[in-house]
Design a protein around this motif. Structure first.
Motif, PDB file in Angstrom:
ATOM      1  N   VAL A  40      38.807  67.783  17.472  1.00 43.44           N
ATOM      2  CA  VAL A  40      38.743  66.624  18.397  1.00 43.44           C
ATOM      3  C   VAL A  40      38.813  67.119  19.847  1.00 43.44           C
ATOM      4  CG1 VAL A  40      39.981  64.557  19.182  1.00 43.44           C
ATOM      5  CG2 VAL A  40      39.694  64.982  16.739  1.00 43.44           C
ATOM      6  N   VAL A  41      39.748  68.041  20.118  1.00 38.60           N
ATOM      7  CA  VAL A  41      39.918  68.571  21.479  1.00 38.60           C
ATOM      8  C   VAL A  41      38.643  69.283  21.918  1.00 38.60           C
ATOM      9  CG1 VAL A  41      41.214  70.229  22.877  1.00 38.60           C
ATOM     10  CG2 VAL A  41      42.422  68.761  21.266  1.00 38.60           C
ATOM     11  N   HIS A  42      38.068  70.045  21.020  1.00 45.75           N
ATOM     12  CA  HIS A  42      36.832  70.760  21.364  1.00 45.75           C
ATOM     13  C   HIS A  42      35.667  69.782  21.577  1.00 45.75           C
ATOM     14  CE1 HIS A  42      33.617  73.708  21.276  1.00 45.75           C
ATOM     15  NE2 HIS A  42      33.017  72.941  20.373  1.00 45.75           N
ATOM     16  N   ALA A  43      35.611  68.776  20.700  1.00 41.41           N
ATOM     17  CA  ALA A  43      34.513  67.807  20.785  1.00 41.41           C
ATOM     18  C   ALA A  43      34.504  67.088  22.127  1.00 41.41           C
ATOM     19  CB  ALA A  43      34.617  66.801  19.636  1.00 41.41           C
ATOM     20  N   ALA A  44      35.698  66.866  22.677  1.00 40.35           N
ATOM     21  CA  ALA A  44      35.793  66.142  23.953  1.00 40.35           C
ATOM     22  C   ALA A  44      35.047  66.857  25.078  1.00 40.35           C
ATOM     23  CB  ALA A  44      37.263  65.946  24.328  1.00 40.35           C
ATOM     24  N   CYS A  45      34.941  68.180  24.964  1.00 39.52           N
ATOM     25  CA  CYS A  45      34.245  68.886  26.038  1.00 39.52           C
ATOM     26  C   CYS A  45      32.888  69.444  25.612  1.00 39.52           C
ATOM     27  CB  CYS A  45      35.128  69.999  26.615  1.00 39.52           C
ATOM     28  SG  CYS A  45      35.616  71.217  25.430  1.00 39.52           S
ATOM     29  N   SER A  46      32.462  69.127  24.394  1.00 37.94           N
ATOM     30  CA  SER A  46      31.167  69.676  23.979  1.00 37.94           C
ATOM     31  C   SER A  46      30.230  68.630  23.369  1.00 37.94           C
ATOM     32  CB  SER A  46      31.385  70.823  22.979  1.00 37.94           C
ATOM     33  OG  SER A  46      32.006  70.327  21.832  1.00 37.94           O
ATOM     34  N   VAL A  47      30.756  67.443  23.116  1.00 36.44           N
ATOM     35  CA  VAL A  47      29.927  66.388  22.507  1.00 36.44           C
ATOM     36  C   VAL A  47      29.941  65.186  23.462  1.00 36.44           C
ATOM     37  CG1 VAL A  47      29.611  64.914  20.471  1.00 36.44           C
ATOM     38  CG2 VAL A  47      30.610  67.187  20.211  1.00 36.44           C
ATOM     39  N   GLU A  48      28.860  64.426  23.454  1.00 40.00           N
ATOM     40  CA  GLU A  48      28.808  63.231  24.311  1.00 40.00           C
ATOM     41  C   GLU A  48      29.782  62.169  23.805  1.00 40.00           C
ATOM     42  OE1 GLU A  48      24.817  61.865  24.818  1.00 40.00           O
ATOM     43  OE2 GLU A  48      24.131  63.889  25.313  1.00 40.00           O
ATOM     44  N   PHE A  49      29.971  61.141  24.622  1.00 41.05           N
ATOM     45  CA  PHE A  49      31.040  60.182  24.351  1.00 41.05           C
ATOM     46  C   PHE A  49      30.903  59.467  23.004  1.00 41.05           C
ATOM     47  CE2 PHE A  49      33.008  55.985  24.625  1.00 41.05           C
ATOM     48  CZ  PHE A  49      34.303  56.351  24.890  1.00 41.05           C
ATOM     49  N   LEU A  50      29.812  58.761  22.833  1.00 40.85           N
ATOM     50  CA  LEU A  50      29.698  57.948  21.612  1.00 40.85           C
ATOM     51  C   LEU A  50      29.658  58.801  20.341  1.00 40.85           C
ATOM     52  CD1 LEU A  50      29.633  55.070  20.589  1.00 40.85           C
ATOM     53  CD2 LEU A  50      27.129  55.161  20.683  1.00 40.85           C
ATOM     54  N   PRO A  51      28.808  59.843  20.327  1.00 34.60           N
ATOM     55  CA  PRO A  51      28.861  60.708  19.121  1.00 34.60           C
ATOM     56  C   PRO A  51      30.252  61.296  18.909  1.00 34.60           C
ATOM     57  CG  PRO A  51      26.968  61.256  20.472  1.00 34.60           C
ATOM     58  CD  PRO A  51      27.782  60.295  21.277  1.00 34.60           C
ATOM     59  N   GLY A  52      30.948  61.573  20.016  1.00 32.42           N
ATOM     60  CA  GLY A  52      32.306  62.122  19.909  1.00 32.42           C
ATOM     61  C   GLY A  52      33.261  61.141  19.266  1.00 32.42           C
ATOM     62  N   VAL A  53      33.164  59.869  19.700  1.00 31.87           N
ATOM     63  CA  VAL A  53      34.053  58.846  19.113  1.00 31.87           C
ATOM     64  C   VAL A  53      33.760  58.681  17.623  1.00 31.87           C
ATOM     65  CG1 VAL A  53      34.650  56.396  19.167  1.00 31.87           C
ATOM     66  CG2 VAL A  53      34.339  57.626  21.308  1.00 31.87           C
ATOM     67  N   ILE A  54      32.482  58.681  17.295  1.00 26.44           N
ATOM     68  CA  ILE A  54      32.100  58.522  15.871  1.00 26.44           C
ATOM     69  C   ILE A  54      32.603  59.737  15.066  1.00 26.44           C
ATOM     70  CG2 ILE A  54      30.127  58.418  14.290  1.00 26.44           C
ATOM     71  CD1 ILE A  54      28.672  56.857  16.598  1.00 26.44           C
ATOM     72  N   LEU A  55      32.411  60.932  15.654  1.00 28.71           N
ATOM     73  CA  LEU A  55      32.890  62.149  14.981  1.00 28.71           C
ATOM     74  C   LEU A  55      34.405  62.057  14.732  1.00 28.71           C
ATOM     75  CD1 LEU A  55      32.668  65.196  14.142  1.00 28.71           C
ATOM     76  CD2 LEU A  55      33.126  65.742  16.522  1.00 28.71           C
ATOM     77  N   CYS A  56      35.132  61.604  15.754  1.00 32.47           N
ATOM     78  CA  CYS A  56      36.595  61.517  15.610  1.00 32.47           C
ATOM     79  C   CYS A  56      36.986  60.507  14.543  1.00 32.47           C
ATOM     80  CB  CYS A  56      37.233  61.153  16.942  1.00 32.47           C
ATOM     81  SG  CYS A  56      37.079  62.486  18.125  1.00 32.47           S
ATOM     82  N   ALA A  57      36.212  59.421  14.459  1.00 32.61           N
ATOM     83  CA  ALA A  57      36.492  58.430  13.407  1.00 32.61           C
ATOM     84  C   ALA A  57      36.307  59.065  12.021  1.00 32.61           C
ATOM     85  CB  ALA A  57      35.568  57.233  13.575  1.00 32.61           C
ATOM     86  N   PHE A  58      35.241  59.844  11.880  1.00 32.71           N
ATOM     87  CA  PHE A  58      35.000  60.531  10.608  1.00 32.71           C
ATOM     88  C   PHE A  58      36.119  61.539  10.304  1.00 32.71           C
ATOM     89  CE2 PHE A  58      30.347  59.388  10.775  1.00 32.71           C
ATOM     90  CZ  PHE A  58      30.318  58.784   9.527  1.00 32.71           C
ATOM     91  N   LEU A  59      36.476  62.301  11.351  1.00 26.18           N
ATOM     92  CA  LEU A  59      37.546  63.297  11.157  1.00 26.18           C
ATOM     93  C   LEU A  59      38.852  62.623  10.767  1.00 26.18           C
ATOM     94  CD1 LEU A  59      36.942  65.739  14.189  1.00 26.18           C
ATOM     95  CD2 LEU A  59      36.337  66.087  11.812  1.00 26.18           C
ATOM     96  N   GLY A  60      39.116  61.470  11.402  1.00 25.00           N
ATOM     97  CA  GLY A  60      40.330  60.718  11.081  1.00 25.00           C
ATOM     98  C   GLY A  60      40.324  60.237   9.641  1.00 25.00           C
ATOM     99  N   LEU A  61      39.163  59.777   9.199  1.00 24.54           N
ATOM    100  CA  LEU A  61      39.059  59.335   7.801  1.00 24.54           C
ATOM    101  C   LEU A  61      39.318  60.496   6.847  1.00 24.54           C
ATOM    102  CD1 LEU A  61      36.021  56.870   7.552  1.00 24.54           C
ATOM    103  CD2 LEU A  61      38.372  56.449   6.855  1.00 24.54           C
ATOM    104  N   LEU A  62      38.722  61.639   7.196  1.00 24.98           N
ATOM    105  CA  LEU A  62      38.930  62.826   6.355  1.00 24.98           C
ATOM    106  C   LEU A  62      40.414  63.182   6.300  1.00 24.98           C
ATOM    107  CD1 LEU A  62      36.264  65.609   7.017  1.00 24.98           C
ATOM    108  CD2 LEU A  62      36.764  64.403   4.904  1.00 24.98           C
ATOM    109  N   LYS A  63      41.025  63.185   7.464  1.00 29.71           N
ATOM    110  CA  LYS A  63      42.445  63.543   7.532  1.00 29.71           C
ATOM    111  C   LYS A  63      43.293  62.559   6.725  1.00 29.71           C
ATOM    112  CE  LYS A  63      46.051  65.746   9.335  1.00 29.71           C
ATOM    113  NZ  LYS A  63      46.356  67.132   9.066  1.00 29.71           N
ATOM    114  N   ASP A  64      42.939  61.276   6.800  1.00 27.69           N
ATOM    115  CA  ASP A  64      43.657  60.284   5.999  1.00 27.69           C
ATOM    116  C   ASP A  64      43.489  60.564   4.510  1.00 27.69           C
ATOM    117  OD1 ASP A  64      44.682  58.878   8.101  1.00 27.69           O
ATOM    118  OD2 ASP A  64      43.015  57.459   8.237  1.00 27.69           O
ATOM    119  N   GLY A  65      42.280  61.012   4.162  1.00 31.04           N
ATOM    120  CA  GLY A  65      42.022  61.356   2.757  1.00 31.04           C
ATOM    121  C   GLY A  65      42.859  62.534   2.302  1.00 31.04           C
TER     122      GLY A  65
END
Lengths: 173, 287
Positions: free
Chosen positions: A41-66
């Motif tokens: 997530v920290v890396h994505a904030a400086c290497s991915v654009e905003f919306l794709p970054g938010v979507i990526l973080c949502a996916f990562l969060g789901l994975l982490k919850d799993g």
């Protein structure tokens, strides 16, 4: 390219989270698990654009919850999206793409993450009773997670360079 | 205008991604609710990865621990070796105590059985072995200070050991029945065979007796007669090793296995005073 990048980030997170449990169990340090998804997530904030970054973080969060048994689904989605927003805002003022700053930012992100986890669990998880444990483990957790920042950034930077087909635009300046 | 719409879309989606998890948490944070579809899906999504990584990592760790990282194994091995050594020592001590206990019981029984003998106990402090690894001489921790004297019989519960040869200070040397100078009057009860047990030095002693019809048989016990006025009557000296006898000059002789194993002796009795029960003419075994 963005979709592929996000997919690869998710795959990396999946592999790291899968590895985490047997790795830590083998070394008898299950209580002090680093959070590789947070480092992404920290890396994505400086290497991915905003919306794709938010979507990526949502996916990562789901994975982490799993991967985190007993946590209400959505907890880490919320945490990672909020941490992403903070880090994204930070990138406007500070380019933290070097080892020391990445370590510091990951350390801070981990503390924020623990705090958010505490707040969200207190509000939404009726079963949750280990509030003191969250606070006691927040600092060790941050100390363990912070070195993951540059490591994960190096790995994802390598993927980014491969995707871009050029080694000029590295993650570390 | 289009840019505004785009920014609105991004803001709306971001807001959705912030609010949706709150609803999800609200729903999943409730107690006593059935498992949701999202939870099942996440389990199905993460389960295979965890299982695979667990297997791969487990194999790798197993391989590493078994074939590469053997420090722990070496330490455990060393600990086990030490434990085995200690246990062996304990077992040896226990065996030694058991053996000593048995010996002392036998000696007590012997003492009770032979009340006619005044017995003093003595410890063996040295053994002299011959080049053929048999014991040729024994030294005891009793001497003139303990009123020991030459020719006193030395015995164990198993039988006759020999007699005191030399006494000096706190020690005495024993002439064993295997010594070539040793002579003991013996008989085989029930067969009327009387003769002399003669030591041969390094070999086994022999039972030498005059020509007669009766012959010793393997396992026959040789008992002292008391005729030599050294050894009390009725003590076991040894056992005949083979059937029959061979000629030796004008006499016959048979090899004898001493009743006492000299190599394993620890304690002995010294018959300080013995009522030498000499056989009366009527009691003598028929020749």
């Amino acid at each position: 390219m963005k979709a592929l990048q996000i997919l690869l980030y998710v795959v990396v997170a999946y592999v790291l989270l899968s590895l985490e449990s047997p790795l830590l169990t083998s070394f008898h340090v299950r209580m002090y698990a680093p959070d590789p998804a947070l480092a992404i997530v920290v890396h994505a904030a400086c290497s991915v654009e905003f919306l794709p970054g938010v979507i990526l973080c949502a996916f990562l969060g789901l994975l982490k919850d799993g991967f985190s048994a007993g946590v209400p689904v959505g907890t880490h989605v919320e945490i990672y999206v909020l941490v992403f927003l903070c880090c994204f805002a930070l990138t406007r003022r500070l380019d933290y793409r070097n080892v020391i700053l990445l370590t510091v930012v990951t350390f801070g992100a981990s503390l924020v993450s623990s705090f958010l986890f505490f707040v969200l669990s207190a509000i939404f998880d009726r079963d949750f009773e280990e509030f003191d444990l969250v606070f006691r483990l927040a600092l060790p957790q941050a100390l363990i997670t912070s070195p993951m920042g540059p490591i994960v950034a190096g790995l994802l930077g390598f993927i980014d360079r491969k995707l871009a087909g050029s080694e000029k635009d590295g993650v570390f300046r | 205008m289009r840019q505004k719409q785009e920014r609105f879309k991004v803001a709306l989606l971001s807001l959705l991604l912030l609010v949706a998890p709150l609803f999800s948490m609200y729903f999943h944070g409730r107690i006593d609710r059935p498992q949701s579809v999202a939870e099942s899906a996440l389990i199905h999504l993460t389960g295979p990865g965890q299982s695979l990584m667990n297997g791969v990592f487990g194999t790798f760790v197993g391989w590493w621990k078994r074939y590469v990282f053997l420090v722990e194994v070496a330490e455990q091995n060393e600990e086990l070796r030490q434990s085995i050594g200690e246990l062996k020592l304990m077992a040896a001590r226990a065996r030694g105590l058991d053996e000593e206990n048995r010996r002392l019981r036998d000696m007590l029984a012997f003492r009770t059985e032979h009340k006619e003998l005044k017995l003093a106990t003595a410890q063996i402090i040295a053994r002299e072995t011959s080049p053929y690894f048999s014991v040729s001489r024994i030294r005891l921790d009793r001497g003139t200070e303990d009123q020991m004297a030459e020719n006193m019989p030395v015995l164990t519960s198993a039988g006759v050991v020999g007699r005191i040869e030399k006494v000096a200070g706190q020690y005495c040397d024993i002439m064993l029945i295997t010594d070539s100078r040793s002579r003991i009057d013996v008989q085989i009860p029930g067969k009327g065979l009387s003769g002399t047990l003669v030591g041969t030095g390094d070999g086994l002693p022999v039972f030498r007796f005059p020509f007669q019809k009766a012959r010793p048989a393997k396992g026959d016990a040789l008992l002292t007669t008391g005729h030599d006025r050294l050894f009390p009557k009725g003590l076991v000296v040894g056992f005949v090793l083979e059937d029959g006898a061979r000629q030796s000059g004008k006499q016959l002789e048979s090899a004898v296995e001493p009743a006492v194993s000299f190599a394993s002796l620890q304690e002995v009795f010294i018959a300080v005073e013995a009522e030498l029960q000499l056989p009366t003419p009527g009691q003598e075994e028929p020749q």
